[in-house]
Design an enzyme around this catalytic site. Sequence first.
Site, PDB file in Angstrom:
ATOM      1  N   LYS A 203      40.776 -70.777 -26.457  1.00 17.80           N
ATOM      2  CA  LYS A 203      41.656 -69.737 -25.907  1.00 17.80           C
ATOM      3  C   LYS A 203      41.583 -68.486 -26.786  1.00 17.80           C
ATOM      4  CE  LYS A 203      46.378 -68.702 -24.592  1.00 17.80           C
ATOM      5  NZ  LYS A 203      47.740 -69.158 -24.411  1.00 17.80           N
ATOM      6  N   GLU A 209      37.276 -74.644 -36.403  1.00 15.95           N
ATOM      7  CA  GLU A 209      36.410 -75.782 -36.087  1.00 15.95           C
ATOM      8  C   GLU A 209      35.441 -75.424 -34.955  1.00 15.95           C
ATOM      9  OE1 GLU A 209      39.684 -75.775 -36.367  1.00 15.95           O
ATOM     10  OE2 GLU A 209      40.507 -77.678 -37.088  1.00 15.95           O
ATOM     11  N   GLY A 263      47.399 -73.740 -24.434  1.00 13.69           N
ATOM     12  CA  GLY A 263      46.224 -74.567 -24.738  1.00 13.69           C
ATOM     13  C   GLY A 263      46.312 -75.977 -24.176  1.00 13.69           C
ATOM     14  N   ARG A 264      47.433 -76.662 -24.437  1.00 15.10           N
ATOM     15  CA  ARG A 264      47.509 -78.065 -24.000  1.00 15.10           C
ATOM     16  C   ARG A 264      47.831 -78.205 -22.517  1.00 15.10           C
ATOM     17  NH1 ARG A 264      50.843 -76.460 -27.797  1.00 15.10           N
ATOM     18  NH2 ARG A 264      53.060 -76.339 -27.363  1.00 15.10           N
ATOM     19  N   GLU A 349      52.939 -81.806 -29.966  1.00 12.08           N
ATOM     20  CA  GLU A 349      52.764 -80.387 -30.297  1.00 12.08           C
ATOM     21  C   GLU A 349      53.811 -79.551 -29.561  1.00 12.08           C
ATOM     22  OE1 GLU A 349      49.106 -77.785 -29.547  1.00 12.08           O
ATOM     23  OE2 GLU A 349      48.816 -78.268 -31.650  1.00 12.08           O
ATOM     24  N   HIS A 380      45.302-106.678 -28.940  1.00 10.80           N
ATOM     25  CA  HIS A 380      44.764-107.421 -30.086  1.00 10.80           C
ATOM     26  C   HIS A 380      44.809-106.579 -31.351  1.00 10.80           C
ATOM     27  CE1 HIS A 380      43.348-110.587 -27.359  1.00 10.80           C
ATOM     28  NE2 HIS A 380      43.217-109.579 -26.513  1.00 10.80           N
ATOM     29  N   LYS A 489      46.432 -74.443 -41.775  1.00 10.74           N
ATOM     30  CA  LYS A 489      45.220 -73.633 -41.580  1.00 10.74           C
ATOM     31  C   LYS A 489      45.111 -72.594 -42.699  1.00 10.74           C
ATOM     32  CE  LYS A 489      45.451 -73.644 -36.487  1.00 10.74           C
ATOM     33  NZ  LYS A 489      45.599 -72.821 -35.297  1.00 10.74           N
TER      34      LYS A 489
HETATM   35  O1  F6P Z   1      46.057 -76.012 -33.610  1.00 12.76           O
HETATM   36  C1  F6P Z   1      46.684 -76.135 -32.414  1.00 12.76           C
HETATM   37  C2  F6P Z   1      46.044 -75.323 -31.353  1.00 12.76           C
HETATM   38  O2  F6P Z   1      46.534 -74.048 -31.478  1.00 12.76           O
HETATM   39  C3  F6P Z   1      46.318 -75.898 -29.965  1.00 12.76           C
HETATM   40  O3  F6P Z   1      47.524 -75.549 -29.443  1.00 12.76           O
HETATM   41  C4  F6P Z   1      45.137 -75.394 -29.204  1.00 12.76           C
HETATM   42  O4  F6P Z   1      44.955 -76.081 -28.006  1.00 12.76           O
HETATM   43  C5  F6P Z   1      44.044 -75.639 -30.207  1.00 12.76           C
HETATM   44  O5  F6P Z   1      44.632 -75.303 -31.440  1.00 12.76           O
HETATM   45  C6  F6P Z   1      42.777 -74.875 -29.988  1.00 12.76           C
HETATM   46  O6  F6P Z   1      43.002 -73.495 -29.910  1.00 12.76           O
HETATM   47  P1  F6P Z   1      41.964 -72.556 -29.229  1.00 12.76           P
HETATM   48  O7  F6P Z   1      41.838 -72.921 -27.807  1.00 12.76           O
HETATM   49  O8  F6P Z   1      42.488 -71.168 -29.416  1.00 12.76           O
HETATM   50  O9  F6P Z   1      40.643 -72.725 -29.940  1.00 12.76           O
END
Ligand code: F6P
Length: 524
Positions: A203, A209, A263-264, A349, A380, A489
């Site tokens: 987003k 990452e 995002g979620r 979250e 299990h 972060k």
């Molecule tokens: O670290 C949490 C978060 O902000 C989530 O809410 C989000 O879905 C994810 O990181 C990834 O963010 P982005 O889509 O901006 O890379």
Amino acid sequence: MTPFPDSAAWRALLGHREALAGATARDHWQSDPGRGAALTISCAGLAFDFSRQNVTPDTIAALCALARERELPKMIERLFAGEHVNPTEDRAAMHMALRGDEHANVDGADVLPLVQRGRERLRAFSQAVREGHWKGAGGERFRDVVGLGIGGSSLGPKLAAQALSAGADGPRARFIENIDPAQFDDALEGLDPGTTLFVIVSKTFTTEETMANAGAARAWVERALGDGAVAKHFVAATAYPDRATAWGLPECNVFDFPEWVGGRFSVWSAVGLPVAIAIGMPAFDRMLAGAHAVDLAFRSDPLERNAPALMAMLSVWNRNALGCASHAVLPYGSRLAGLPPYVQALEMESNGKRVDREGRAVTFGTAPAVLGSEGTPGQHAFHQWLHQGTDPVSCDFVVVARPMGTDPERHARLLAHAAAQVEALANGIETPEPWRACPGGRASTTIVMPALDAFHLGALLASYEHKVFAEGILWGINSFDQWGVELGKKIAAAILPAVRGAGVVEDPATRHLLGVIHKLRQSD
Ligand code: F6P
């Protein structure tokens, strides 16, 4: 409005709890054998069996009174009206607009044209890839699509791609989330750069990452196919298209979605592109339709028959009245293995918060710890703890009525195990040997999907989304921000030079830990 839990309706609910005197679903079933029908609600083709919850119809009535006192119906309207229900980020949460064809207003504008345009771009692109009109730089058709994203930008698409893999006839979807290079290496093992398409899903288009993995993937493609290959092998889904073009993508490779999609809650947007490529847009449309059917129900069903709202009310009952600090999500089906992590992110979250919407410290438990895994393997592993652990746990079982694999006989056994777990957790067993006894009384909801198909998967995910929103309203918290993830972060960025071997670390314990790591790194 009096903040939760000092409210009249909550006090009434606690009085009702005292009147129940610890009676559980097992007792209620004995006194009211008709409760199965009364407490099973259908919504968008899913059946929600709430009859194993430790409630009576009076509990439901008292919970609905609480929900009305907390103005849940009004807040549902505000959500759907595109109001700024996310106060700390001052924006709407209008993901529902992505899955319907109705006019919807956000910040004074009708977003339907934008939504339809976005959906048509997904349709055209996914079709072009699937039919081989959009090819790799060497002229080959794509065989694999790799989603590069994390959190909400990966959990939903990964779950959907796995859940709907039976009908997937396009390039195979896989996902890389972690900054751990081992995951990257493992995921690309055996893939041919010439036939691999990457979808960078972010987003913000700044997440460390994802950007690190996108850079590594670009290097992997360029090494094999040359610089010019990026425009054929990379596309992006983001709310900041200018950042994606600055990264080097042509505009036509960038699929944008609006800021008001959290995002979620974003699998319904361009974030779902890897899924659309794998299963085809008609199936993706059916997933949207299932979610839309739940939107309509959530908005119009009375609270007493409103499945997502009831899930939320029962969660508050279990968490705040019956002391369940943990909640297990237990899908019976391997293709639903992505559901527990998806719900975990959605719930924890969104509602893992310690201040209310006005910024006041809360004095009650909010989101429970969400755990779980697919059944039967979980039986299990950690079900022992569910049955005989010292803490009460509430559970959601998800079962699929029609067989998912090729063997109805083993599917029948799978269903038998699911139903047996529900019964064992609720009824328990008394035995002369204390170590064999199970207390029972564990509350569960069983969600029955007629089939593991796109429509019902969409309905399932939207049910959880609305449950989480409604829970947030009952608790008085903002479910749509996630400031708690920022601190870590910031610290990671500050200490990275020291991890690499040069740099000053202020915190003595972190300095100590890095020293231990360095020492072990050097020893062999
Ligand atoms: O670290 C949490 C978060 O902000 C989530 O809410 C989000 O879905 C994810 O990181 C990834 O963010 P982005 O889509 O901006 O890379």
